[in-house]
Design a protein around this motif. Structure first.
Motif, short mmCIF file in Angstrom:
data_model
loop_
_atom_site.label_atom_id
_atom_site.label_comp_id
_atom_site.label_asym_id
_atom_site.label_seq_id
_atom_site.Cartn_x
_atom_site.Cartn_y
_atom_site.Cartn_z
N GLY A 87 0.87 -1.23 -0.28
CA GLY A 87 0.16 0.00 -0.02
C GLY A 87 0.78 1.26 -0.12
N HIS A 88 2.25 1.43 -0.20
CA HIS A 88 3.09 2.38 -0.35
C HIS A 88 2.83 3.22 -1.35
CE1 HIS A 88 5.27 1.25 3.45
NE2 HIS A 88 5.05 0.27 3.01
N VAL A 89 2.54 2.51 -2.50
CA VAL A 89 2.28 3.23 -3.89
C VAL A 89 1.32 2.32 -4.51
CG1 VAL A 89 4.47 4.20 -4.17
CG2 VAL A 89 4.25 2.03 -5.04
N THR A 90 0.51 2.86 -5.49
CA THR A 90 -0.38 1.90 -6.42
C THR A 90 0.55 0.94 -7.34
OG1 THR A 90 -0.44 3.50 -8.27
CG2 THR A 90 -2.00 3.49 -6.26
N VAL A 91 -0.09 -0.10 -7.74
CA VAL A 91 0.72 -1.11 -8.44
C VAL A 91 0.88 -0.30 -9.84
CG1 VAL A 91 -1.29 -2.25 -9.39
CG2 VAL A 91 0.98 -3.02 -9.28
N GLU A 92 -0.23 0.46 -10.31
CA GLU A 92 -0.01 0.97 -11.69
C GLU A 92 1.02 2.21 -11.47
OE1 GLU A 92 -4.15 -0.07 -10.91
OE2 GLU A 92 -2.89 0.99 -9.78
N ALA A 93 1.23 2.88 -10.78
CA ALA A 93 2.30 3.71 -10.51
C ALA A 93 3.64 2.94 -10.51
CB ALA A 93 2.16 4.75 -9.06
N ALA A 94 3.74 1.99 -9.84
CA ALA A 94 5.10 1.27 -10.05
C ALA A 94 5.43 0.88 -11.21
CB ALA A 94 4.89 -0.03 -8.86
N LEU A 95 4.44 0.43 -11.85
CA LEU A 95 4.43 -0.24 -13.21
C LEU A 95 4.95 0.80 -14.24
CD1 LEU A 95 2.31 -3.00 -14.74
CD2 LEU A 95 2.74 -1.14 -16.22
N LEU A 96 4.18 1.90 -14.26
CA LEU A 96 4.35 3.15 -15.32
C LEU A 96 6.02 3.64 -15.30
CD1 LEU A 96 1.08 4.68 -15.53
CD2 LEU A 96 2.31 3.18 -17.20
#
Length: 171
Positions: free
Chosen positions: A54-63
């Protein structure tokens, strides 16, 4: 080292996590000799683990991982394009790196852009292929296409690996 890196990333919040997920793969691909020492793929997996927490969204990490991979590939390509002889000579001179350099050169000459795809998934080649493609004057459009395609497969694969193993990870 992985636990330490995860702690440092989490301690700096979402911005710190995404900065590491962007910069580590970028620097790994952009620096043809010392890039091997940078844990770009590890940072991407940790980004997925920290997304699960929950520290960042998975979408943000992926992009962010995708952007880091493509930007690093382009920087490595530019290094090879502009400093061809300065880059190739030391890579071929060092006995430990010579084997990998010759293998990467052969792969690029035989497979062309397919080498960009394969290189994205192989640790040593990930640091060498971008620079060698620039040094061998692979057409930029072709290189960029395969860089984006390979990064678009690589980034989600390793972010999602981290996301799936997130419950077992550090933090």
């Amino acid at each position: 080292m992985t636990a330490w890196l995860a702690e440092q990333m989490a301690a700096h919040g979402g911005v710190g996590i995404l900065a590491v997920v962007l910069l580590m793969p970028a620097l790994e691909a952009a620096l043809p000799v010392i890039g091997v020492l940078l844990p770009g793929q590890t940072a991407v997996v940790l980004g997925g683990m920290l997304a699960w927490q929950g520290h960042v969204t998975v979408e943000a990490a992926l992009l962010t991982a995708l952007a880091g991979a493509v930007l690093g590939n382009l920087a490595g390509y530019a290094v090879g394009w502009h400093w061809k002889n300065r880059v190739l000579a030391p890579l071929r001179a060092r006995a430990g790196r010579r084997r990998y350099t010759e293998r990467a050169l052969g792969l690029i000459e035989r497979r062309g852009a397919g080498a960009v795809f394969v290189g994205r998934f192989t640790a040593v080649l990930r640091t060498l292929v971008p620079t060698l493609c620039g040094a061998l004057r692979m057409p930029l459009r072709r290189y960029l296409l395969w860089s984006v395609v390979s990064s678009a497969v690589w980034a989600p694969a390793f972010v999602l690996i981290g996301y799936v193993i997130g419950p077992a990870g550090p933090g």
